[in-house]
Design a protein around this motif. Structure first.
Motif, PDB file in Angstrom:
ATOM      1  N   HIS A   1      -2.681  12.806   0.311  1.00  0.00           N
ATOM      2  CA  HIS A   1      -2.015  12.718   1.613  1.00  0.00           C
ATOM      3  C   HIS A   1      -0.749  13.576   1.647  1.00  0.00           C
ATOM      4  O   HIS A   1      -0.517  14.327   2.588  1.00  0.00           O
ATOM      5  CB  HIS A   1      -1.668  11.253   1.918  1.00  0.00           C
TER       6      HIS A   1
ATOM      7  N   ALA B   1      -6.542   5.041  -8.334  1.00  0.00           N
ATOM      8  CA  ALA B   1      -7.123   5.672  -7.141  1.00  0.00           C
ATOM      9  C   ALA B   1      -6.102   5.698  -5.999  1.00  0.00           C
ATOM     10  O   ALA B   1      -6.057   6.650  -5.218  1.00  0.00           O
ATOM     11  CB  ALA B   1      -8.383   4.922  -6.716  1.00  0.00           C
ATOM     12  N   MET B   2      -5.283   4.657  -5.905  1.00  0.00           N
ATOM     13  CA  MET B   2      -4.280   4.630  -4.829  1.00  0.00           C
ATOM     14  C   MET B   2      -3.241   5.742  -5.006  1.00  0.00           C
ATOM     15  O   MET B   2      -2.726   6.285  -4.021  1.00  0.00           O
ATOM     16  CB  MET B   2      -3.607   3.257  -4.757  1.00  0.00           C
ATOM     17  N   VAL B   3      -2.949   6.078  -6.242  1.00  0.00           N
ATOM     18  CA  VAL B   3      -2.018   7.195  -6.487  1.00  0.00           C
ATOM     19  C   VAL B   3      -2.690   8.524  -6.113  1.00  0.00           C
ATOM     20  O   VAL B   3      -2.071   9.392  -5.491  1.00  0.00           O
ATOM     21  CB  VAL B   3      -1.540   7.188  -7.958  1.00  0.00           C
TER      22      VAL B   3
ATOM     23  N   TYR C   1       0.682   2.619   3.012  1.00  0.00           N
ATOM     24  CA  TYR C   1       1.359   3.615   2.168  1.00  0.00           C
ATOM     25  C   TYR C   1       0.312   4.386   1.357  1.00  0.00           C
ATOM     26  O   TYR C   1       0.361   5.604   1.241  1.00  0.00           O
ATOM     27  CB  TYR C   1       2.352   2.911   1.241  1.00  0.00           C
ATOM     28  N   THR C   2      -0.624   3.619   0.792  1.00  0.00           N
ATOM     29  CA  THR C   2      -1.798   4.234   0.177  1.00  0.00           C
ATOM     30  C   THR C   2      -2.871   3.163   0.032  1.00  0.00           C
ATOM     31  O   THR C   2      -2.596   1.970   0.226  1.00  0.00           O
ATOM     32  CB  THR C   2      -1.497   4.892  -1.182  1.00  0.00           C
ATOM     33  N   PHE C   3      -4.101   3.581  -0.268  1.00  0.00           N
ATOM     34  CA  PHE C   3      -5.203   2.619  -0.327  1.00  0.00           C
ATOM     35  C   PHE C   3      -6.339   3.204  -1.150  1.00  0.00           C
ATOM     36  O   PHE C   3      -6.357   4.401  -1.445  1.00  0.00           O
ATOM     37  CB  PHE C   3      -5.711   2.296   1.096  1.00  0.00           C
ATOM     38  N   THR C   4      -7.274   2.338  -1.509  1.00  0.00           N
ATOM     39  CA  THR C   4      -8.512   2.798  -2.131  1.00  0.00           C
ATOM     40  C   THR C   4      -9.663   1.949  -1.614  1.00  0.00           C
ATOM     41  O   THR C   4      -9.518   0.731  -1.461  1.00  0.00           O
ATOM     42  CB  THR C   4      -8.455   2.748  -3.673  1.00  0.00           C
ATOM     43  N   VAL C   5     -10.768   2.599  -1.327  1.00  0.00           N
ATOM     44  CA  VAL C   5     -11.987   1.873  -0.978  1.00  0.00           C
ATOM     45  C   VAL C   5     -12.771   1.711  -2.278  1.00  0.00           C
ATOM     46  O   VAL C   5     -13.150   2.703  -2.904  1.00  0.00           O
ATOM     47  CB  VAL C   5     -12.835   2.645   0.059  1.00  0.00           C
TER      48      VAL C   5
ATOM     49  N   ASP D   1       8.316   5.282  -5.324  1.00  0.00           N
ATOM     50  CA  ASP D   1       7.550   6.497  -5.054  1.00  0.00           C
ATOM     51  C   ASP D   1       6.478   6.562  -6.132  1.00  0.00           C
ATOM     52  O   ASP D   1       6.742   6.956  -7.272  1.00  0.00           O
ATOM     53  CB  ASP D   1       8.454   7.729  -5.118  1.00  0.00           C
ATOM     54  N   PHE D   2       5.269   6.148  -5.772  1.00  0.00           N
ATOM     55  CA  PHE D   2       4.200   6.039  -6.767  1.00  0.00           C
ATOM     56  C   PHE D   2       3.696   7.393  -7.250  1.00  0.00           C
ATOM     57  O   PHE D   2       2.843   7.451  -8.122  1.00  0.00           O
ATOM     58  CB  PHE D   2       3.049   5.189  -6.225  1.00  0.00           C
ATOM     59  N   LEU D   3       4.190   8.473  -6.691  1.00  0.00           N
ATOM     60  CA  LEU D   3       3.764   9.794  -7.160  1.00  0.00           C
ATOM     61  C   LEU D   3       4.644  10.305  -8.296  1.00  0.00           C
ATOM     62  O   LEU D   3       4.380  11.348  -8.865  1.00  0.00           O
ATOM     63  CB  LEU D   3       3.762  10.788  -6.000  1.00  0.00           C
TER      64      LEU D   3
ATOM     65  N   ALA E   1     -12.529   5.001  -4.373  1.00  0.00           N
ATOM     66  CA  ALA E   1     -12.231   6.286  -3.736  1.00  0.00           C
ATOM     67  C   ALA E   1     -10.732   6.582  -3.775  1.00  0.00           C
ATOM     68  O   ALA E   1      -9.934   5.688  -3.520  1.00  0.00           O
ATOM     69  CB  ALA E   1     -12.722   6.269  -2.289  1.00  0.00           C
TER      70      ALA E   1
ATOM     71  N   GLY F   1      -0.433   2.965 -10.503  1.00  0.00           N
ATOM     72  CA  GLY F   1      -0.349   2.355  -9.180  1.00  0.00           C
ATOM     73  C   GLY F   1       0.426   1.063  -9.099  1.00  0.00           C
ATOM     74  O   GLY F   1       0.557   0.497  -8.006  1.00  0.00           O
TER      75      GLY F   1
ATOM     76  N   TRP G   1      -1.484  -0.537  -0.734  1.00  0.00           N
ATOM     77  CA  TRP G   1      -0.052  -0.803  -0.689  1.00  0.00           C
ATOM     78  C   TRP G   1       0.360  -0.590   0.763  1.00  0.00           C
ATOM     79  O   TRP G   1       0.089   0.475   1.335  1.00  0.00           O
ATOM     80  CB  TRP G   1       0.738   0.159  -1.569  1.00  0.00           C
TER      81      TRP G   1
ATOM     82  N   ARG H   1      -5.001   8.946  -3.854  1.00  0.00           N
ATOM     83  CA  ARG H   1      -5.058   9.010  -2.382  1.00  0.00           C
ATOM     84  C   ARG H   1      -3.708   9.453  -1.804  1.00  0.00           C
ATOM     85  O   ARG H   1      -3.633  10.305  -0.919  1.00  0.00           O
ATOM     86  CB  ARG H   1      -5.459   7.642  -1.820  1.00  0.00           C
ATOM     87  N   ARG H   2      -2.635   8.874  -2.313  1.00  0.00           N
ATOM     88  CA  ARG H   2      -1.301   9.218  -1.808  1.00  0.00           C
ATOM     89  C   ARG H   2      -0.968  10.686  -2.117  1.00  0.00           C
ATOM     90  O   ARG H   2      -0.360  11.386  -1.311  1.00  0.00           O
ATOM     91  CB  ARG H   2      -0.261   8.278  -2.426  1.00  0.00           C
TER      92      ARG H   2
END
Lengths: 381, 135
Positions: free
Chosen positions: A151, A143-145, B66-70, A247-249, A196, A368, B89, A147-148
């Protein structure tokens, strides 16, 4: 020039929930894949599987199968492992270490009640004290990837949902798939939020399952029951936290994909269909970019408008993928099974027309934090 | 403080200086004396050049998300009772990424780029876990 390995036999264990053990699943799958190849137990001289048992890896399953391989590989790098095993088997065959390599997998994640995606992600190693304290789960890491990516590139939940929708459409054509009722983008967005921006329907299913592959020396081509599939190129890579500067993308596919394609002497334009590890929708989107099917950041547009569905420019995951068909925890073996069946023209209603070249890409671990990538380029005989 | 139900670190000789500093409410990163690279997570060698000559250096404890998740669903110990929570992160001013939680901020207010600062969760005598909050 090195001998080009052939994939001679494949099998996917058909059940999604089973009373059989993970060892039984592997034995039955091994027998079926060898039958598919026109070979038998006595022909196997190389054996590859993941380390279900830390410390001794494949020993219990080799004992259970009563095999005496000359070459053994227990490489365990997450769900991509079996894709990497094909690469390793090809190298062993090219070196003359074995001639008939058997790769097996079995898992009872569903009947054992394993919450593959939402369980606490603890590996038992030094790194835990810097990550596992924070409610880290597999879905959270992916999910963090996502989100990034949203963005940086404006990717939307609707675009991610397109992947789940196309995959479900394919699952509806696969009698073995766990979920076969069509879904819409709206259904994906209305499904419960897990971590999310990933909803329930952005996540793979949890099933039991397993399978087997038989990779052989090209000298055996004439002894096989069916026209074998040729391994045209293969490569693997690891992407990790890189000392805290990542760079997590950009996934491991950005390295393994171009190397495998270069070995095959092909470009993404030559690929008829692709089997892309779909632990989550975001996994597919990032992987397609990194393999060069579209530019970095344009994955959202690429997966939209039916391009990745049957009849589209690049059909992917025609078996219904991990998102709808099956995901027992490590899905890589099914990517190879479906690609081989497509190249042989055995897929019935979900057959890709004039399927000449299939690309398989397995992702293991988590985008991630750290993961492996293994790419195969397969061609029909 | 006594009822911290989330996972605790298994501290080793290699990581003890980091955790001792956390107990003093100080966040450490490492710098390689051989090649100058700053790194996180800490380890016995420089991730860039494998020199064992790495020194501990204080971080200002400031950075950006840098990035996050809920997370709304999890089986993770402690966290499953505190939904939703924010996993992130964080990119520190020193240029390295740190995984942690964003706490004491409405999850709806967390965004990529949000300025954050370290805060320490005192979970028991001699053990504090670094987390981040809005700067």
């Amino acid at each position: 020039m090195k001998p080009q390995a052939l994939i001679a036999g494949v099998h996917e264990f058909p059940e999604r929930k089973t009373a059989k053990s993970m060892l039984e699943i592997q034995a039955l799958s091994a027998r079926a894949a060898l039958e598919d190849a026109g070979l038998g137990k006595k022909d196997v001289d190389g054996y590859f599987t993941v380390a279900a048992n830390p410390g001794i890896g494949p020993l219990p399953i080799v004992d259970y199968l009563n095999l005496n391989p000359k070459y053994i590989d227990g490489t365990t790098i997450g769900g991509s492992s079996f894709v990497a095993h094909v690469n390793h088997a090809a190298a062993a065959i090219a070196e003359g270490r074995c001639r008939v390599a058997l790769i097996t997998y079995g898992s009872t994640s569903r009947s054992s009640g394993v919450a593959v995606g939402t369980r606490e992600r603890i590996s038992g190693d030094y790194l835990d004290q810097f990550e596992a304290l924070y409610g880290t789960s597999t879905v959270g890491l992916y999910a963090m990837v996502a989100r990034r990516h949203m963005h940086e590139y404006g990717t939307t939940s609707e675009q991610l949902a397109e992947i789940a929708v196309a995959t479900r459409k394919h699952a509806s054509l696969n009698p073995l798939a766990l979920y076969r009722d069509p879904i819409s983008v709206k259904d994906v967005l209305a499904s419960p939020m897990i971590s999310a921006p990933l909803h329930l329907l952005d996540c793979c299913v949890i099933t039991d399952g397993g399978g087997a592959l038989v990779v052989v020396h090209p000298d055996l081509a004439r002894d096989l029951k069916k026209p074998p599939v040729r391994l045209l190129g293969s490569a693997e890579a690891i992407a990790h936290t890189s000392g805290g500067r990542r760079d997590f993308l950009v996934s491991a596919a950005a390295e393994s994909g171009p190397r495998a394609l270069a070995e095959a002497g092909l470009s993404p334009r030559d690929v008829s269909m692709a089997m892309i590890y779909d632990s989550f929708t975001i996994t597919v989107l990032v992987t397609l970019e990194d393999l060069g099917f579209c530019k970095k950041g344009q994955g959202g547009a690429f997966v939209s408008g039916g391009r990745i569905a049957l009849g589209g420019e690049l059909p992917i995951n025609t078996d219904g993928g991990g998102l709808s068909s099956n995901h027992p925890g490590m899905r890589g073996i099914f990517l190879v099974v479906e690609a081989v069946k497509q190249l042989r023209g055995e897929c019935g209603e979900r057959q890709v027309r004039d399927c000449r070249v299939a690309l398989v890409h397995g992702t293991g671990g988590a985008l991630g934090n750290r993961h492996s990538g293994a790419t195969l380029i397969l061609g029909r005989s | 403080m006594a009822d911290y139900a989330k996972p605790l670190p298994e501290i080793t000789a290699e990581s003890k200086p980091f955790w001792d500093a956390c107990a003093r409410h100080e966040l450490l990163v490492q710098k390689c004396r051989a090649c100058g690279t700053v790194q996180y997570y800490p380890r016995g060698v420089c991730a860039a050049c494998w020199s064992a000559d790495v020194e501990w250096t204080p971080s200002a404890g400031r950075g950006r998300v840098y990035t996050f998740t809920v997370t709304y669903r999890t089986q993770a110990r402690g966290f499953r009772d505190e939904l939703p929570y924010v996993l992130a992160w964080i990119e520190l001013e020193e240029g390295v990424q740190v995984m942690s939680n964003i706490v004491a901020v409405d999850p709806a207010k967390v965004a990529v780029g949000l300025p954050v600062r370290v805060t320490f969760d005192d979970v028991k005598e001699g053990l504090s876990i670094p987390k981040f909050t809005a700067a």
